[in-house]
Design an enzyme around this catalytic site. Structure first.
Site, PDB file in Angstrom:
ATOM      1  N   LYS A  46      46.393 -11.147  93.005  1.00 40.53           N
ATOM      2  CA  LYS A  46      47.521 -10.930  92.099  1.00 40.53           C
ATOM      3  C   LYS A  46      47.280 -11.663  90.780  1.00 40.53           C
ATOM      4  O   LYS A  46      47.458 -12.871  90.679  1.00 40.53           O
ATOM      5  CB  LYS A  46      48.839 -11.415  92.704  1.00 40.53           C
ATOM      6  CG  LYS A  46      50.021 -10.911  91.870  1.00 40.53           C
ATOM      7  CD  LYS A  46      51.275 -11.725  92.029  1.00 40.53           C
ATOM      8  CE  LYS A  46      51.321 -12.973  91.207  1.00 40.53           C
ATOM      9  NZ  LYS A  46      51.257 -12.764  89.740  1.00 40.53           N
ATOM     10  N   GLU A  63      45.532 -25.233  94.128  1.00 48.02           N
ATOM     11  CA  GLU A  63      44.911 -25.913  92.979  1.00 48.02           C
ATOM     12  C   GLU A  63      45.967 -25.951  91.896  1.00 48.02           C
ATOM     13  O   GLU A  63      46.306 -24.917  91.316  1.00 48.02           O
ATOM     14  CB  GLU A  63      43.691 -25.129  92.477  1.00 48.02           C
ATOM     15  CG  GLU A  63      42.586 -24.959  93.508  1.00 48.02           C
ATOM     16  CD  GLU A  63      41.813 -26.226  93.790  1.00 48.02           C
ATOM     17  OE1 GLU A  63      42.058 -27.258  93.144  1.00 48.02           O
ATOM     18  OE2 GLU A  63      40.969 -26.181  94.706  1.00 48.02           O
ATOM     19  N   CYS A  87      43.721 -27.060  83.399  1.00 45.62           N
ATOM     20  CA  CYS A  87      44.340 -27.984  84.353  1.00 45.62           C
ATOM     21  C   CYS A  87      43.626 -29.323  84.359  1.00 45.62           C
ATOM     22  O   CYS A  87      44.234 -30.352  84.584  1.00 45.62           O
ATOM     23  CB  CYS A  87      44.324 -27.368  85.735  1.00 45.62           C
ATOM     24  SG  CYS A  87      42.688 -26.805  86.199  1.00 45.62           S
ATOM     25  N   GLU A 133      52.415 -32.487  82.358  1.00 45.95           N
ATOM     26  CA  GLU A 133      51.354 -31.605  81.878  1.00 45.95           C
ATOM     27  C   GLU A 133      51.891 -30.767  80.710  1.00 45.95           C
ATOM     28  O   GLU A 133      52.871 -30.040  80.863  1.00 45.95           O
ATOM     29  CB  GLU A 133      50.906 -30.696  83.021  1.00 45.95           C
ATOM     30  CG  GLU A 133      49.712 -29.855  82.656  1.00 45.95           C
ATOM     31  CD  GLU A 133      49.242 -29.006  83.832  1.00 45.95           C
ATOM     32  OE1 GLU A 133      50.084 -28.320  84.437  1.00 45.95           O
ATOM     33  OE2 GLU A 133      48.041 -29.028  84.134  1.00 45.95           O
TER      34      GLU A 133
HETATM   35  P1  NAD Z   1      52.490 -20.511  87.451  1.00 46.34           P
HETATM   36  O1  NAD Z   1      52.501 -21.400  88.627  1.00 46.34           O
HETATM   37  O2  NAD Z   1      53.755 -20.198  86.794  1.00 46.34           O
HETATM   38  O3  NAD Z   1      51.831 -19.106  87.833  1.00 46.34           O
HETATM   39  C1  NAD Z   1      50.558 -18.996  88.427  1.00 46.34           C
HETATM   40  C2  NAD Z   1      50.492 -17.706  89.214  1.00 46.34           C
HETATM   41  O4  NAD Z   1      51.369 -17.776  90.315  1.00 46.34           O
HETATM   42  C3  NAD Z   1      50.919 -16.466  88.446  1.00 46.34           C
HETATM   43  O5  NAD Z   1      50.150 -15.378  88.920  1.00 46.34           O
HETATM   44  C4  NAD Z   1      52.380 -16.303  88.853  1.00 46.34           C
HETATM   45  O6  NAD Z   1      52.828 -14.976  88.730  1.00 46.34           O
HETATM   46  C5  NAD Z   1      52.334 -16.747  90.292  1.00 46.34           C
HETATM   47  N1  NAD Z   1      53.543 -17.354  90.840  1.00 46.34           N
HETATM   48  C6  NAD Z   1      54.418 -18.195  90.231  1.00 46.34           C
HETATM   49  N2  NAD Z   1      55.366 -18.596  91.102  1.00 46.34           N
HETATM   50  C7  NAD Z   1      55.072 -18.024  92.293  1.00 46.34           C
HETATM   51  C8  NAD Z   1      55.660 -18.074  93.598  1.00 46.34           C
HETATM   52  N3  NAD Z   1      56.753 -18.806  93.846  1.00 46.34           N
HETATM   53  N4  NAD Z   1      55.082 -17.359  94.586  1.00 46.34           N
HETATM   54  C9  NAD Z   1      53.969 -16.628  94.362  1.00 46.34           C
HETATM   55  N5  NAD Z   1      53.378 -16.526  93.150  1.00 46.34           N
HETATM   56  C10 NAD Z   1      53.913 -17.226  92.131  1.00 46.34           C
HETATM   57  O7  NAD Z   1      51.456 -21.172  86.457  1.00 46.34           O
HETATM   58  P2  NAD Z   1      50.997 -20.659  85.015  1.00 46.34           P
HETATM   59  O8  NAD Z   1      51.968 -21.169  84.015  1.00 46.34           O
HETATM   60  O9  NAD Z   1      50.669 -19.229  85.034  1.00 46.34           O
HETATM   61  O10 NAD Z   1      49.604 -21.430  84.895  1.00 46.34           O
HETATM   62  C11 NAD Z   1      49.488 -22.705  84.418  1.00 46.34           C
HETATM   63  C12 NAD Z   1      49.396 -23.727  85.539  1.00 46.34           C
HETATM   64  O11 NAD Z   1      48.245 -23.499  86.346  1.00 46.34           O
HETATM   65  C13 NAD Z   1      49.227 -25.116  85.014  1.00 46.34           C
HETATM   66  O12 NAD Z   1      50.135 -25.994  85.634  1.00 46.34           O
HETATM   67  C14 NAD Z   1      47.807 -25.506  85.380  1.00 46.34           C
HETATM   68  O13 NAD Z   1      47.586 -26.856  85.532  1.00 46.34           O
HETATM   69  C15 NAD Z   1      47.578 -24.736  86.608  1.00 46.34           C
HETATM   70  N6  NAD Z   1      46.138 -24.533  86.823  1.00 46.34           N
HETATM   71  C16 NAD Z   1      45.512 -25.254  87.805  1.00 46.34           C
HETATM   72  C17 NAD Z   1      44.158 -25.125  88.016  1.00 46.34           C
HETATM   73  C18 NAD Z   1      43.473 -25.920  89.090  1.00 46.34           C
HETATM   74  O14 NAD Z   1      42.434 -25.508  89.539  1.00 46.34           O
HETATM   75  N7  NAD Z   1      44.005 -27.021  89.521  1.00 46.34           N
HETATM   76  C19 NAD Z   1      43.428 -24.237  87.254  1.00 46.34           C
HETATM   77  C20 NAD Z   1      44.076 -23.510  86.261  1.00 46.34           C
HETATM   78  C21 NAD Z   1      45.454 -23.677  86.069  1.00 46.34           C
END
Ligand code: NAD
Length: 477
Positions: free
Chosen positions: A176, A250, A284, A382
């Site tokens: 997704k 992650e 991240c 963050e």
């Molecule tokens: P987000 O958590 O809002 O969304 C990430 C993904 O999850 C999207 O595809 C979103 O549609 C989906 N999603 C959101 N809530 C969900 C739920 N309750 N159930 C299922 N799917 C859900 O994050 P974002 O704003 O898109 O991305 C930024 C974040 O990602 C930052 O906090 C960053 O640190 C983190 N990140 C972490 C890593 C790592 O490896 N640790 C790498 C890249 C980004």
């Protein structure tokens, strides 16, 4: 304009169940550059059914790892040949500077895929052990249907961290993508078809978070792999806990870069272009807390301000650009909101600030805060943008204490003329990775977080384990 009116399900371009669409908007021009169907619960049902069928009846999990590696090797070769197209596309979708994109959005995902293709040959898939009553076969089996949910900042990389090990293990996948960046997944789907990956092994449904949550709890899913925010990770972890469904998370970070007394400052500050500001700071593992010895604080502040103020901020497709626009207006406002928070907390803007570098596009000036204390929100939360917090420390123990005084534990770095000593300090940092005089993720090396940065590891042989069930078959001597 890239228009897609189908979803990649069961190896076919399938009509979506609903009529909703997702517009992909260029963060540089603010114009619509693509459109895809918005996946619904019914589409997830179809995708999970296809993945289930491919796992329960299809050839994929029944092939040998070498047979799977051969097919995935073809995908890797296609990827290697066309990675420039992927880099260009991700840059267009989400504003990653093209020079970073070539490496982080295209070359790295391909290297991760190739790493797992190669690992298939050396990995211990099965072994014999001497048990108490006779020999025991210990074998590894694929865990089943994997739900892979990933964010927009490094979409191909975070997808491939899941896809490559899942596939080499023999799992099937429903991926997704985030609504901000679905287009790169369509390009990958074309390559998947061309490589001859069997139907249903990979299914891709772009959708929002509610449909993502539906996928997480879907009865046809055996394992969830998630990259994204800590907030979403907590909900997903809770849902998987209730279901006793294996999950890797992650999540976010607020990593520290520790400049030791003896660091070569010019090289250190140059290193921060990558370690602290990679991908517009939308990373991240970005090291956005800069820890400087009080004795060198002014010198560090001056060098940091000079570097950050000289960064080229502009069109991400331009090869001279070092900082592009943020992914969305919402993200621009969030980052500017944090700049206001920092000012209200008493930190001082010493570079950048709230003046937008361009009128059009979701740009934020790369910003440095001085006089930051580690209890401030700008040091604890963050920001996910090009905003650095400079924090003074008294001695090395104080630096370690500050670095570890965080709910997160993802990355970090130590900068020193004495590499061995740098390694000693890195050992004291409670994070999943901590570089010395650089920061890099290697395909063969585990990556993941302590504390609120997540559960489990991706990359390396460690990143294959979450996609395997271990089975023991004892028998009499
Ligand atoms: P987000 O958590 O809002 O969304 C990430 C993904 O999850 C999207 O595809 C979103 O549609 C989906 N999603 C959101 N809530 C969900 C739920 N309750 N159930 C299922 N799917 C859900 O994050 P974002 O704003 O898109 O991305 C930024 C974040 O990602 C930052 O906090 C960053 O640190 C983190 N990140 C972490 C890593 C790592 O490896 N640790 C790498 C890249 C980004």
């Amino acid at each position: 304009m890239r228009e897609h009116d189908r979803l990649f399900i069961g190896g076919q371009w399938t009509a979506p169940a609903g009529t909703g669409t997702i517009d992909v908007i260029s963060p540089h021009t603010e114009e619509v550059i693509g459109r895809v169907p918005e996946g619904t619960e019914a589409d997830m049902d179809a995708a999970v059914a296809a993945a289930r069928q491919a796992f329960d009846q299809g050839p994929w999990p029944r092939m040998t790892p070498a047979e799977r590696a051969e097919i995935l090797g073809r995908l890797s070769a296609i990827y290697a040949e066309r990675q420039q197209a992927m880099a260009d596309l991700v840059t267009e979708e989400m504003g990653s500077p093209i020079l970073f994109s070539i490496f982080g959005q295209a070359a790295m995902p391909q290297m991760v895929l190739q790493y797992y293709v190669d690992l298939a040959a050396s990995f211990t898939w099965e072994e014999e052990r001497a048990g108490m009553l006779g020999p025991v076969t210990v074998t590894r089996e694929p865990v089943g249907v994997v739900a892979a949910i990933y964010p927009w900042n490094v979409p191909q990389f975070t997808l491939m961290l899941k896809l490559a090990p899942a596939l080499i293990a023999g799992c099937t996948v429903v991926a997704k993508p985030s609504p901000e960046t679905p287009l790169d997944a369509y390009l990958l789907a074309e390559w998947i078809k061309e490589a001859g990956v069997p139907d249903g092994v990979i299914n891709i449904v772009p959708a929002g978070r509610e449909v993502g949550a539906y996928l997480v709890s879907h009865p046809g899913v055996d394992k969830v792999a998630f990259t994204g925010s800590t907030e979403a990770g907590r909900k997903i972890g809770a849902a998987c806990g209730e279901l006793l469904r294996p999950v890797t998370l992650e999540l976010g970070g607020k990593s520290a870069a520790i400049i030791l007394e003896d660091a070569d400052l010019a090289a250190t500050i140059e290193g921060f272009k990558m370690a602290a500001l990679m991908n517009n700071g939308e990373a991240c593992a970005a090291q956005t807390r800069i820890l400087a010895p009080r004795s060198r604080y002014d010198e560090v502040a001056d060098a940091l301000v000079t570097m950050v103020s000289s960064l080229n901020v502009g069109d991400p497709a331009d090869y001279g650009t070092e900082i592009g626009p943020l992914v969305a207006k919402r993200q621009q406002e969030r980052v500017e909101g944090y700049i206001r928070v920092g000012q209200d907390e008493g930190a001082k803007v010493i570079a950048g600030g709230l003046n937008r570098p361009h009128d059009r596009g979701w740009y934020v000036a790369p910003t440095v805060f001085g006089d930051v204390t580690n209890d401030m929100r700008i040091a604890q939360e963050e920001i996910f943008g090009p905003v650095l917090s400079l924090i003074a420390y008294e001695d090395e123990d104080d630096a370690v204490r500050i670095a570890n005084d965080s709910r997160y534990g993802l990355g970090g770095s130590v900068w020193s003329a004495d590499v061995d000593h740098g390694v000693e300090v890195a050992r004291r940092i409670r994070t999943g990775s901590c570089g010395v005089n650089l920061y890099v993720l290697d395909p063969n090396t585990p990556f993941g977080g302590y504390k609120d940065s997540g559960l489990g590891r991706e990359l390396g042989p460690e990143g294959l384990s979450p996609y395997l069930e271990y089975k023991a078959i004892p028998r009499p001597a």
